[in-house]
Structures are given as C-alpha cells and as structure tokens.
Design a protein around this motif. Structure first.
Motif, PDB file in Angstrom:
ATOM      1  N   ALA A 133     -13.124  -8.616  -3.814  1.00 46.22           N
ATOM      2  CA  ALA A 133     -13.019  -8.396  -2.369  1.00 46.22           C
ATOM      3  C   ALA A 133     -11.814  -7.537  -2.003  1.00 46.22           C
ATOM      4  O   ALA A 133     -11.690  -7.121  -0.846  1.00 46.22           O
ATOM      5  CB  ALA A 133     -12.934  -9.742  -1.649  1.00 46.22           C
ATOM      6  N   CYS A 134     -10.939  -7.278  -2.970  1.00 44.53           N
ATOM      7  CA  CYS A 134      -9.769  -6.448  -2.709  1.00 44.53           C
ATOM      8  C   CYS A 134     -10.047  -4.959  -2.890  1.00 44.53           C
ATOM      9  O   CYS A 134      -9.162  -4.127  -2.638  1.00 44.53           O
ATOM     10  CB  CYS A 134      -8.615  -6.844  -3.635  1.00 44.53           C
ATOM     11  SG  CYS A 134      -7.982  -8.510  -3.379  1.00 44.53           S
ATOM     12  N   ARG A 135     -11.229  -4.611  -3.351  1.00 44.63           N
ATOM     13  CA  ARG A 135     -11.531  -3.201  -3.579  1.00 44.63           C
ATOM     14  C   ARG A 135     -11.507  -2.427  -2.267  1.00 44.63           C
ATOM     15  O   ARG A 135     -11.933  -2.923  -1.219  1.00 44.63           O
ATOM     16  CB  ARG A 135     -12.880  -3.051  -4.278  1.00 44.63           C
ATOM     17  CG  ARG A 135     -12.810  -3.474  -5.750  1.00 44.63           C
ATOM     18  CD  ARG A 135     -14.121  -3.347  -6.450  1.00 44.63           C
ATOM     19  NE  ARG A 135     -15.077  -4.367  -5.984  1.00 44.63           N
ATOM     20  CZ  ARG A 135     -16.174  -4.693  -6.658  1.00 44.63           C
ATOM     21  NH1 ARG A 135     -16.467  -4.090  -7.791  1.00 44.63           N
ATOM     22  NH2 ARG A 135     -16.986  -5.611  -6.172  1.00 44.63           N
ATOM     23  N   ALA A 136     -11.029  -1.208  -2.327  1.00 45.06           N
ATOM     24  CA  ALA A 136     -10.876  -0.387  -1.131  1.00 45.06           C
ATOM     25  C   ALA A 136     -12.225   0.085  -0.610  1.00 45.06           C
ATOM     26  O   ALA A 136     -13.222   0.122  -1.346  1.00 45.06           O
ATOM     27  CB  ALA A 136      -9.980   0.816  -1.440  1.00 45.06           C
ATOM     28  N   GLU A 137     -12.252   0.453   0.644  1.00 44.28           N
ATOM     29  CA  GLU A 137     -13.455   1.023   1.241  1.00 44.28           C
ATOM     30  C   GLU A 137     -13.771   2.363   0.580  1.00 44.28           C
ATOM     31  O   GLU A 137     -12.862   3.045   0.080  1.00 44.28           O
ATOM     32  CB  GLU A 137     -13.257   1.226   2.745  1.00 44.28           C
ATOM     33  CG  GLU A 137     -12.971  -0.050   3.522  1.00 44.28           C
ATOM     34  CD  GLU A 137     -14.150  -1.008   3.497  1.00 44.28           C
ATOM     35  OE1 GLU A 137     -15.297  -0.538   3.358  1.00 44.28           O
ATOM     36  OE2 GLU A 137     -13.932  -2.231   3.598  1.00 44.28           O
ATOM     37  N   PRO A 138     -15.041   2.756   0.564  1.00 42.63           N
ATOM     38  CA  PRO A 138     -15.411   4.030  -0.078  1.00 42.63           C
ATOM     39  C   PRO A 138     -14.610   5.219   0.439  1.00 42.63           C
ATOM     40  O   PRO A 138     -14.236   6.102  -0.334  1.00 42.63           O
ATOM     41  CB  PRO A 138     -16.902   4.172   0.248  1.00 42.63           C
ATOM     42  CG  PRO A 138     -17.371   2.762   0.445  1.00 42.63           C
ATOM     43  CD  PRO A 138     -16.216   2.036   1.061  1.00 42.63           C
ATOM     44  N   GLU A 139     -14.323   5.247   1.723  1.00 49.78           N
ATOM     45  CA  GLU A 139     -13.548   6.348   2.302  1.00 49.78           C
ATOM     46  C   GLU A 139     -12.418   5.765   3.149  1.00 49.78           C
ATOM     47  O   GLU A 139     -12.476   5.763   4.391  1.00 49.78           O
ATOM     48  CB  GLU A 139     -14.445   7.255   3.152  1.00 49.78           C
ATOM     49  CG  GLU A 139     -15.531   7.963   2.350  1.00 49.78           C
ATOM     50  CD  GLU A 139     -16.369   8.882   3.205  1.00 49.78           C
ATOM     51  OE1 GLU A 139     -16.028   9.048   4.406  1.00 49.78           O
ATOM     52  OE2 GLU A 139     -17.350   9.450   2.697  1.00 49.78           O
ATOM     53  N   PRO A 140     -11.372   5.276   2.505  1.00 54.74           N
ATOM     54  CA  PRO A 140     -10.281   4.635   3.255  1.00 54.74           C
ATOM     55  C   PRO A 140      -9.483   5.643   4.064  1.00 54.74           C
ATOM     56  O   PRO A 140      -9.436   6.834   3.740  1.00 54.74           O
ATOM     57  CB  PRO A 140      -9.433   4.007   2.145  1.00 54.74           C
ATOM     58  CG  PRO A 140      -9.680   4.886   0.958  1.00 54.74           C
ATOM     59  CD  PRO A 140     -11.111   5.314   1.069  1.00 54.74           C
ATOM     60  N   ASP A 141      -8.851   5.136   5.121  1.00 51.74           N
ATOM     61  CA  ASP A 141      -7.970   5.968   5.929  1.00 51.74           C
ATOM     62  C   ASP A 141      -6.684   6.229   5.155  1.00 51.74           C
ATOM     63  O   ASP A 141      -5.971   5.298   4.777  1.00 51.74           O
ATOM     64  CB  ASP A 141      -7.653   5.270   7.250  1.00 51.74           C
ATOM     65  CG  ASP A 141      -6.741   6.108   8.132  1.00 51.74           C
ATOM     66  OD1 ASP A 141      -5.514   5.922   8.027  1.00 51.74           O
ATOM     67  OD2 ASP A 141      -7.279   6.940   8.895  1.00 51.74           O
ATOM     68  N   ALA A 142      -6.384   7.498   4.884  1.00 52.27           N
ATOM     69  CA  ALA A 142      -5.252   7.849   4.027  1.00 52.27           C
ATOM     70  C   ALA A 142      -3.930   7.359   4.610  1.00 52.27           C
ATOM     71  O   ALA A 142      -3.086   6.813   3.887  1.00 52.27           O
ATOM     72  CB  ALA A 142      -5.211   9.359   3.815  1.00 52.27           C
ATOM     73  N   ALA A 143      -3.735   7.546   5.908  1.00 58.14           N
ATOM     74  CA  ALA A 143      -2.475   7.132   6.520  1.00 58.14           C
ATOM     75  C   ALA A 143      -2.306   5.618   6.474  1.00 58.14           C
ATOM     76  O   ALA A 143      -1.216   5.099   6.188  1.00 58.14           O
ATOM     77  CB  ALA A 143      -2.412   7.632   7.964  1.00 58.14           C
ATOM     78  N   ASP A 144      -3.388   4.894   6.730  1.00 54.18           N
ATOM     79  CA  ASP A 144      -3.316   3.439   6.703  1.00 54.18           C
ATOM     80  C   ASP A 144      -3.045   2.941   5.284  1.00 54.18           C
ATOM     81  O   ASP A 144      -2.276   2.002   5.082  1.00 54.18           O
ATOM     82  CB  ASP A 144      -4.626   2.843   7.223  1.00 54.18           C
ATOM     83  CG  ASP A 144      -4.574   1.321   7.255  1.00 54.18           C
ATOM     84  OD1 ASP A 144      -3.775   0.770   8.036  1.00 54.18           O
ATOM     85  OD2 ASP A 144      -5.325   0.693   6.479  1.00 54.18           O
ATOM     86  N   THR A 145      -3.672   3.584   4.287  1.00 57.37           N
ATOM     87  CA  THR A 145      -3.450   3.198   2.894  1.00 57.37           C
ATOM     88  C   THR A 145      -2.006   3.428   2.493  1.00 57.37           C
ATOM     89  O   THR A 145      -1.394   2.606   1.800  1.00 57.37           O
ATOM     90  CB  THR A 145      -4.379   3.993   1.960  1.00 57.37           C
ATOM     91  OG1 THR A 145      -5.738   3.726   2.317  1.00 57.37           O
ATOM     92  CG2 THR A 145      -4.158   3.604   0.503  1.00 57.37           C
ATOM     93  N   GLU A 146      -1.441   4.547   2.952  1.00 55.52           N
ATOM     94  CA  GLU A 146      -0.040   4.828   2.634  1.00 55.52           C
ATOM     95  C   GLU A 146       0.886   3.775   3.241  1.00 55.52           C
ATOM     96  O   GLU A 146       1.826   3.305   2.594  1.00 55.52           O
ATOM     97  CB  GLU A 146       0.335   6.219   3.137  1.00 55.52           C
ATOM     98  CG  GLU A 146       1.740   6.642   2.748  1.00 55.52           C
ATOM     99  CD  GLU A 146       2.040   8.057   3.185  1.00 55.52           C
ATOM    100  OE1 GLU A 146       3.231   8.445   3.111  1.00 55.52           O
ATOM    101  OE2 GLU A 146       1.100   8.774   3.596  1.00 55.52           O
TER     102      GLU A 146
END
Length: 372
Positions: A326-339
């Motif tokens: 369940a910790c896997r990232a979304e297919p197209e994560p928001d780059a700024a939010d991920t940072e």
C-alpha cells in the motif's frame, strides 16, 4: 580511484540482571557465529566462560580468541577507546557485542553509542535477557527492571524450560506489556539464532572454508542435544521478505515505519523512492526504535527495486507485505509533492559520507542486486 568505503559495524548491547543468562547467551553466539568475527566488550572479564582452548593470546585487557573474535574488559569511561580499537580495519570484525554488567543502566550505554562520533559503528539494538524462573523475584529486588524492559528493542525470556506452560504464557504477557513494541522471544540456555541479531559474514577469500568438523561445529551439535537446529533457534522468530518494482511513496512509507507492529525487531534492505530521488537508492537500517537511511547511487544497468527483509517475533507476514504494498507510489505522482514528502526520509539520513564513498556505494548496490 577513491578509497573503498569502510562498512559500519553494528554494536549490540546485551543487558540483563545477574543470573539472567546473558553470559550464557553470549557464549552461545560465539560458538554459533557461522564465520562472523565478533568483538566482545564486557564490564567483568571473569564472567566470560570461554573455553580455554579457544584463547590464542592476551595483551592487557584485550583477549584474542582463536576463532577470529576479540574480547575486551572495560568500564564505561573506556568504551569509546575500545570501540575505536575494535573498529580499526586491522581488527576485521563484523559485529560488536557489549555485555553490560548486571547492575548497569543499559539506556546509558545506548545513549553513549548514539552520541558517539565514531563513524565506523552503527547501533545494533538493545537486547534485555530475563530469567523466566526468577522474573517476579528479580522484579521485586530490582524495580528498575520495568524501565529496562521499556527501552529494550528485543527481550529474550530465558530459562523457559524451568517453568510450566501456563506460567510461561503469563510471563510472556507481562513482559510484552512492559516492553511495548519490542519483540519478545523465548529461549532455553540462552540459545537464540545469531541471525536474529546480526547478519552472517560472507568470506569470499576462503578464510572460513568448510573442512573437517571444528570445535565450533562440535559445540553446536552438543547444544542441539539431539534435536533439530530449528527447534532451538529459528522457531523463535520469523523473517519476512518484500520486493516491489514500483517506487515507494515517501510519505506512505514513513507512515508504515512509524506504525510498524509490535514484535518487528529489525528491517534492512533498499528502498526506491522514484521521483523523490531518482539518482539514489536508500539503504534502510531499522532496529527497534532506531531508524537510518543512507542514500547510495544507483549502479548502471541495475533494475530499480525496493528489497526489504523484516525480522521479528509474532509478526503477521501477510499484513506486513500488504502494508508495504500500500506504500507504492501512484503511477504519475506529483513531483513537487513527492519532493516535499522526502523531507520525512531525509530526517533519518546521517551527515554526508566522506568524499569518495559514492562510487563504492554504487558498487555495493550492484553487488547486492546481483545476489538478490
């Protein structure tokens, strides 16, 4: 060419009141080390019951054991000095075990280790050994036992062969309540699997090649006493592996680590945070409440994976794997939010490694991936 990266040596604190069996457990580790070179630091050398035939020489308060291990007798003020000695490359040790005296405050040793400036050590956990047959009496004599259990990462309920099944279950419940999220395992005569505390060393240079039975092999056979090795050792804990080819979401992964279940003692491996840091994999080392990430450059041509091993007692393997999935990232994560989410990870990254470590780290990652 940069100098090779010096591996950090885990330091395990072994504590317990007098008579709990921690020296017996320590001797068991030395006899079942599987090629691992162990450095031992004790408050009272006279308590170490090492067979005379294994001692090859003695200089001052340092004893060199014939099996490649070392033993030192120190007091707390000398701890840093001996850690410096034992972590020198010439000692070639794989793990260091500190046996606290029966009246020591183990949390003070842990604080000293975590505050140490020695770049070659890594905290390996606080192991509290408890005498099942004398638990209530020991607790009455030493009320501070409750405090020791509360800060332990692993509790070994020793001498369980001396109590009945009902009493054993009562003791496990009491110890589990006092120790909180710590893993609790039962043992007889201090026999626990060394792999619960540290990884076996690999000797590619042939130093530990198999041959005729050694004294260590004979002692291991004697300790098994006619029963299967797993009956005494491996049955006390579980090891769960997890692999994912999709990056992990930093925020979800940190939430998983913050809420990891009781009984989960160690987590080790590598984490891919994808766009959070596309240039690095993150080596993860977690023992009890201690957590550390070390970013390492991806080796060229290596598949980007998250590969973890979780070790504990009474853990739910399926639930752990589901939680990590369940910790896997979304297919197209928001780059700024991920940072931004990576800030939670970077809190647990130590000071930058010395110059030249990056290339050595990349080689380590490639080697680990090849073995996986």
């Amino acid at each position: 060419m940069p100098p090779p990266r010096t591996p950090q040596i885990p330091v395990v604190v072994l504590a317990g009141f007098l008579g709990s069996g921690k020296t017996t457990l320590l001797n068991h580790l030395l006899r079942n080390r599987a090629g691992t070179r162990i450095g031992v630091i004790v408050n009272d050398f006279g308590a170490i019951e090492i067979d005379a035939m294994t001692v090859s020489g003695q200089v001052g308060s340092t004893v060199s054991l014939g099996n490649g291990c070392l033993c030192c007798a120190v007091d707390a003020s000398e701890l840093d000095t001996f850690l410096e000695t034992l972590t020198r490359p010439s000692a070639r040790l794989d793990v260091i075990v500190i046996e606290a005296s029966g009246l020591a405050e183990p949390q003070e040793l842990v604080r000293m280790l975590l505050a140490s400036d020695n770049p070659h050590i890594l905290y390996g956990g606080l192991v509290e050994v408890v005498d099942a047959a004398e638990f209530d009496a020991t607790r009455q004599r030493h009320p501070e036992l409750d405090r020791h259990l509360a800060v332990a990462d692993l509790v070994v309920l020793n001498k369980t062969d001396r109590v009945g099944e009902d009493e054993r279950e009562r003791l496990r419940a009491t110890v589990a309540e006092l120790s909180g999220p710590a893993a609790v395992i039962s043992a007889e005569h201090g026999r626990i699997d060394p792999e619960l505390l540290f990884d076996p060393a690999l000797r590619p240079d042939g130093e530990e090649m198999a041959g005729q039975l050694s004294f260590e092999d004979l002692l291991r056979q004697e300790e098994c006493d006619g029963h299967g090795h797993a009956d005494h050792l491996h049955a006390a804990y579980e090891s769960v592996d997890f692999t994912a080819d999709a990056p992990m979401d930093p925020r979800r992964f940190m939430a998983f680590l913050d809420s990891r279940p009781e009984g989960l003692y160690r987590i080790k491996g590598f984490v891919d945070f994808g766009g959070g840091d596309p240039d690095n994999t993150y080596a993860l080392h977690a023992v009890g409440r201690f957590l550390r990430f070390v970013p390492r450059p991806w080796a060229r041509g290596v598949q980007h994976l998250t590969q973890l091993v979780m070790i504990g007692a009474g853990i739910d393997a399926d639930a752990l794997r589901e939680g990590l999935a369940a910790c896997r990232a979304e297919p197209e994560p928001d780059a700024a939010d991920t940072e931004r989410a990576m800030w939670g990870v970077l809190r647990y990254v130590p000071e930058p490694a010395r110059e030249g470590d990056a290339e050595a780290d990349a080689a380590d990652v490639q080697e680990a991936a090849a073995e996986a």
